[in-house]
Structures are given as C-alpha cells and as structure tokens.
Design a protein around this motif. Structure first.
Motif, PDB file in Angstrom:
ATOM      1  N   LEU A  68      -4.665  -2.267  -4.469  1.00  0.00           N
ATOM      2  CA  LEU A  68      -3.989  -1.437  -3.474  1.00  0.00           C
ATOM      3  C   LEU A  68      -2.474  -1.605  -3.646  1.00  0.00           C
ATOM      4  O   LEU A  68      -2.004  -2.723  -3.869  1.00  0.00           O
ATOM      5  CB  LEU A  68      -4.409  -1.945  -2.095  1.00  0.00           C
ATOM      6  CG  LEU A  68      -4.305  -1.034  -0.886  1.00  0.00           C
ATOM      7  CD1 LEU A  68      -5.301   0.109  -0.984  1.00  0.00           C
ATOM      8  CD2 LEU A  68      -4.607  -1.826   0.389  1.00  0.00           C
TER       9      LEU A  68
ATOM     10  N   GLU B  20       4.100  17.007  -0.199  1.00  0.00           N
ATOM     11  CA  GLU B  20       3.009  16.463  -1.001  1.00  0.00           C
ATOM     12  C   GLU B  20       2.523  17.651  -1.826  1.00  0.00           C
ATOM     13  O   GLU B  20       2.024  18.617  -1.257  1.00  0.00           O
ATOM     14  CB  GLU B  20       1.922  15.996  -0.021  1.00  0.00           C
ATOM     15  CG  GLU B  20       0.890  15.073  -0.590  1.00  0.00           C
ATOM     16  CD  GLU B  20      -0.191  14.761   0.453  1.00  0.00           C
ATOM     17  OE1 GLU B  20       0.128  14.522   1.636  1.00  0.00           O
ATOM     18  OE2 GLU B  20      -1.369  14.787   0.073  1.00  0.00           O
TER      19      GLU B  20
ATOM     20  N   LEU C 206      -1.432   9.232   6.557  1.00  0.00           N
ATOM     21  CA  LEU C 206       0.011   9.242   6.842  1.00  0.00           C
ATOM     22  C   LEU C 206       0.325  10.116   8.046  1.00  0.00           C
ATOM     23  O   LEU C 206       1.236   9.814   8.820  1.00  0.00           O
ATOM     24  CB  LEU C 206       0.796   9.708   5.616  1.00  0.00           C
ATOM     25  CG  LEU C 206       1.012   8.627   4.557  1.00  0.00           C
ATOM     26  CD1 LEU C 206       1.723   9.186   3.337  1.00  0.00           C
ATOM     27  CD2 LEU C 206       1.809   7.458   5.133  1.00  0.00           C
TER      28      LEU C 206
ATOM     29  N   SER D 255       0.864  -1.194   0.000  1.00  0.00           N
ATOM     30  CA  SER D 255       0.000   0.000   0.000  1.00  0.00           C
ATOM     31  C   SER D 255       0.894   1.234   0.000  1.00  0.00           C
ATOM     32  O   SER D 255       2.102   1.135   0.268  1.00  0.00           O
ATOM     33  CB  SER D 255      -0.910   0.030   1.242  1.00  0.00           C
ATOM     34  OG  SER D 255      -0.139   0.307   2.397  1.00  0.00           O
TER      35      SER D 255
ATOM     36  N   ASN E 209      -3.398  17.505  -0.311  1.00  0.00           N
ATOM     37  CA  ASN E 209      -4.695  16.859  -0.162  1.00  0.00           C
ATOM     38  C   ASN E 209      -5.383  17.419   1.084  1.00  0.00           C
ATOM     39  O   ASN E 209      -4.830  17.228   2.169  1.00  0.00           O
ATOM     40  CB  ASN E 209      -4.406  15.356  -0.007  1.00  0.00           C
ATOM     41  CG  ASN E 209      -5.625  14.516   0.116  1.00  0.00           C
ATOM     42  OD1 ASN E 209      -6.732  14.956  -0.135  1.00  0.00           O
ATOM     43  ND2 ASN E 209      -5.435  13.278   0.540  1.00  0.00           N
TER      44      ASN E 209
HETATM   45  N1  PLP Z   1      -0.750   9.591  -0.284  1.00  0.00           N
HETATM   46  C1  PLP Z   1      -1.867  10.164  -0.760  1.00  0.00           C
HETATM   47  C2  PLP Z   1      -1.778  11.535  -1.359  1.00  0.00           C
HETATM   48  C3  PLP Z   1      -3.091   9.501  -0.679  1.00  0.00           C
HETATM   49  O1  PLP Z   1      -4.195  10.100  -1.128  1.00  0.00           O
HETATM   50  C4  PLP Z   1      -3.134   8.196  -0.088  1.00  0.00           C
HETATM   51  C5  PLP Z   1      -4.397   7.462   0.024  1.00  0.00           C
HETATM   52  O2  PLP Z   1      -5.479   8.009  -0.100  1.00  0.00           O
HETATM   53  C6  PLP Z   1      -1.951   7.643   0.387  1.00  0.00           C
HETATM   54  C7  PLP Z   1      -0.773   8.356   0.266  1.00  0.00           C
HETATM   55  C8  PLP Z   1      -1.926   6.278   1.029  1.00  0.00           C
HETATM   56  O3  PLP Z   1      -2.050   5.283   0.075  1.00  0.00           O
HETATM   57  P1  PLP Z   1      -2.725   3.852   0.330  1.00  0.00           P
HETATM   58  O4  PLP Z   1      -4.168   4.086   0.631  1.00  0.00           O
HETATM   59  O5  PLP Z   1      -2.454   3.108  -0.921  1.00  0.00           O
HETATM   60  O6  PLP Z   1      -2.031   3.245   1.527  1.00  0.00           O
END
Ligand code: PLP
Length: 374
Positions: free
Chosen positions: A204, A141, A102, A74, A145
């Motif tokens: 995933l 990032e 995260l 993931s 988000n």
């Molecule tokens: N980084 C971003 C910008 C995300 O939107 C997400 C999940 O929504 C992740 C990391 C984590 O990824 P995963 O859900 O595959 O663990």
C-alpha cells in the motif's frame, strides 16, 4: 534518460559498503551523528527521511518530470496531505465520479474545514460556473473511476491558472507511462502507488509530485514528516522494485485491454463498453491528445441488471472478483455493490482491471462467463 532507464536506475543506489547491486532495506529508525554533531548522510530519524524513501521519491519525481515527490503510507494519505495544506474555508472543485474513498474523505474528514463541489469534469462550462474567490484547488482524475471519463487537462489548466487555482491530477489509472500531467501544466500529480506503480497487489502506498518547490510544497513536506503517514522502508523497497518493470508491464496491460475492449464491444451480452481507446468513447479525441495510449482499466454494462452482472462476475475463473486495480492479475468488480446504496454507478456495470495474463485465456474466460446469462 528514457523512461525504461529511469524506472530501473533512478530508485536504486549501489551499497557503498557491501557493493550490493540492489539497494538494501534500511530498517534503522535512527542514524548516528558525526563527532561534530552533524548527520553526514543527511538522515536523522526514519519518519523524517530514510534511504529507501529517498530512492522511491527520486524515481517517481523523475518519472513524472517534477523536481520533488513526497511518499505516503497510502494514496488516501497522499491526497489528504494536499487537502490539509489548504487554508481552512478553502473551496475545492472535484469530479462527480472521484474515487469514492477520496470523495468520502473530503465529505467526512474535511467536513466543516473545506468546502467541496462535485462536478462532471468533462463539462468545462459547468466547472467554470463553480469557481469562486475561495476556490483554491481543482482536483481531477482522468480517466476517471469507474466510468473512464476523460477531462481536458490543458483546458482546465488554462481555467485554473487564470484564477490562481491549484490543479492536482490523480494519475493512478494512467501512470507516468501514458500521461504526464505536470508537462501539461498541472501543479501536482497524485498516485495510489498501491496500484500500477508497485504493480503486484502486495504493498500500500501513495505519492504526491510537485511542479515547483515553493512554500506550499514545504507545507506538504511538513505534513508528511510531522503528520507521520509515511511508508515503511520495506514498503518503499517493494514499490521501487515494482517500478523497475512498470514501462513493460504497462505495455502488456494496455495491449490486453485494447483487445478485451474490442471483444466486449462486439459481444451480444454487452450493452456498452467504457474505454477511452474506443472511437465510440466520448473522451477518445481528448484522450488521444493527452495520453500516449489509453491504459488498462475499463468498465462495461452487461445486458440486463444487477443480477446478470453479478452472475457474470461470479462465473469468471481467471479474473478474480476483488476490489483495487493495477496488479499483474486481472480483477473484476461489481462497483455498485462496493459503493453502496447511494451509488450513481449503473447496477449492471462491471469494472475490469486488465492484467497481463495471456489474452486468449482472458477472452475465453469472459466467453465462458457470458454463458451464465445466456
Ligand atoms: N485514487 C484512485 C484512482 C484509486 O483507485 C484509489 C484506490 O483505489 C486511491 C486513489 C486511493 O489509494 P489507496 O487505496 O492507496 O489509499
């Protein structure tokens, strides 16, 4: 090779025995030794490596222009491997609007192990102020988000390099089609391959790509292999399959997103649109310098509050109300509900993952949904 060619060929291997044009899924967990005890193809046991994972890592490393990649089960597992590779007591600077899963990982899983400060990454002096001798990693990032904030990658690279700090970029929203952080000086790129890279909301995965193969990268590889949060051969196959159409899908996503952002900006029901492609966006100029175009994620504030935003989301018929992003289908989400009572996300914010349906249908759907709050 250009990116469309890499996307199709760098993750594929014609099967030597059957001559199958598409690489088969190797489900075997274990591989036969030769008479001298060696492993002629280099595969021993599928947690350590397997042909499908090798192909996936190869194509993503090439797309991001790095020498190597590690695939995980993931996106969160990929990021965790990087955090785990830091020495205990290390300090991390992360965005105040970091992907909330995260952020929770850093605060809950690494509590007492790593020390974290969250900051507005678009405010360089504020980032600089947080740097101390124990700072080992800056995590960015961009776009972020769910507010689609843009941070200046090159300026952060200068800061990080001057202090010997590693810089990692979550490139999930942009994809290597629109932004190449390693070429701008970042040390690592991370993706949730669950999103655009696989592209169909049915697998995933996560990946880390490095700028250099050094002893720190060896540690990350060890965490992958010994920690064992690896993707299955089927998941790798699915992600490789999705990546083949990534460049073309991203063009469609992007074209639709630009038109939706422009439609929303003109709408009488919308207070504000967050999309770095709009000139009104505070990060537009920086985004123009570091991205080839502006992606397909956007957020907007509905005029009113939480009730109005939820009404609009509930009235949409083509946009599906669901979390996640990056699939061919358009998704909407009332982020404040998802993030819970502690969220700083505005209550009237709707996040949109713009899909590749016909744009006329998508805009009609939004027009109809706004009637619910007229
Ligand atoms: N980084 C971003 C910008 C995300 O939107 C997400 C999940 O929504 C992740 C990391 C984590 O990824 P995963 O859900 O595959 O663990």
């Amino acid at each position: 090779m250009k990116i469309e060619t890499i996307a199709i060929h760098a993750g594929n291997k014609i099967d030597e025995h059957s001559k199958a044009v598409i690489q088969p899924i190797s489900l075997s967990t274990t591989y036969q030794r030769a008479l001298d005890g060696s492993y002629p193809e280099g595969f021993i046991y599928s947690r350590i490596d397997n042909p499908n994972r090798k192909s996936l890592e190869n194509v993503i490393a090439k797309l991001e222009q790095g020498p190597d990649a590690c695939a995980f089960s993931s996106g969160n597992a990929a990021a965790a491997a990087l955090f785990q590779a830091l020495s205990p007591g290390s300090h991390i600077i992360a965005p105040d609007d970091m992907y909330h899963g995260l952020r929770a990982q850093l605060l809950q899983v690494f509590e007492g192990i790593l020390d974290v400060d969250f900051v507005d990454m678009s405010d360089l002096p504020a980032v600089r102020k947080l740097v101390r001798p124990e700072t080992k990693l800056i995590w960015i990032e961009t776009p972020s988000n769910p507010l689609l904030k843009i941070c200046d990658i090159k300026a952060l690279v200068v800061l990080a390099k001057s202090k010997g700090i590693l810089l990692a970029c979550d490139n999930t929203f942009s994809t290597p089609i629109f932004q190449l952080p390693l070429t701008l000086g970042c040390d690592f790129v991370m993706h949730s391959t669950t999103k655009y890279l696989s592209g169909h909301s049915d697998v995933l995965g996560g990946v880390l790509v490095t700028a250099v193969k050094d002893s720190f990268w060896d540690k990350i590889r060890a965490i992958q292999v010994l920690g064992g949060a690896v993707p299955s051969p089927f998941d790798c196959y699915m992600t490789v399959r999705g990546i083949k159409t990534l460049p073309y899908r991203m063009r469609g996503h992007n074209e639709n997103a630009i038109q939706i952002a422009e439609f929303l900006e003109k709408s009488a029901f919308v207070e504000k649109v967050y999309y770095p492609g709009l000139e009104s966006h505070p990060g537009h100029e920086v985004a123009k310098q570091q991205m080839s175009t502006f992606g397909a994620m956007l957020s907007f504030l509905v005029k009113g509050g939480s009730d109005e935003a939820i009404k609009v989301v509930n009235a949409l018929k083509i946009f599906t109300q669901a979390t996640s992003l990056g699939g061919v289908e358009s998704l909407v989400e009332h982020r404040a509900s998802v993030e819970g009572p502690a969220t700083k996300t505005p209550q009237n914010l709707i996040r949109v993952s713009v899909g590749i349906e016909n744009i006329t249908d998508l805009i009609k759907d939004l027009e109809n949904a706004f009637k619910s709050i007229d």
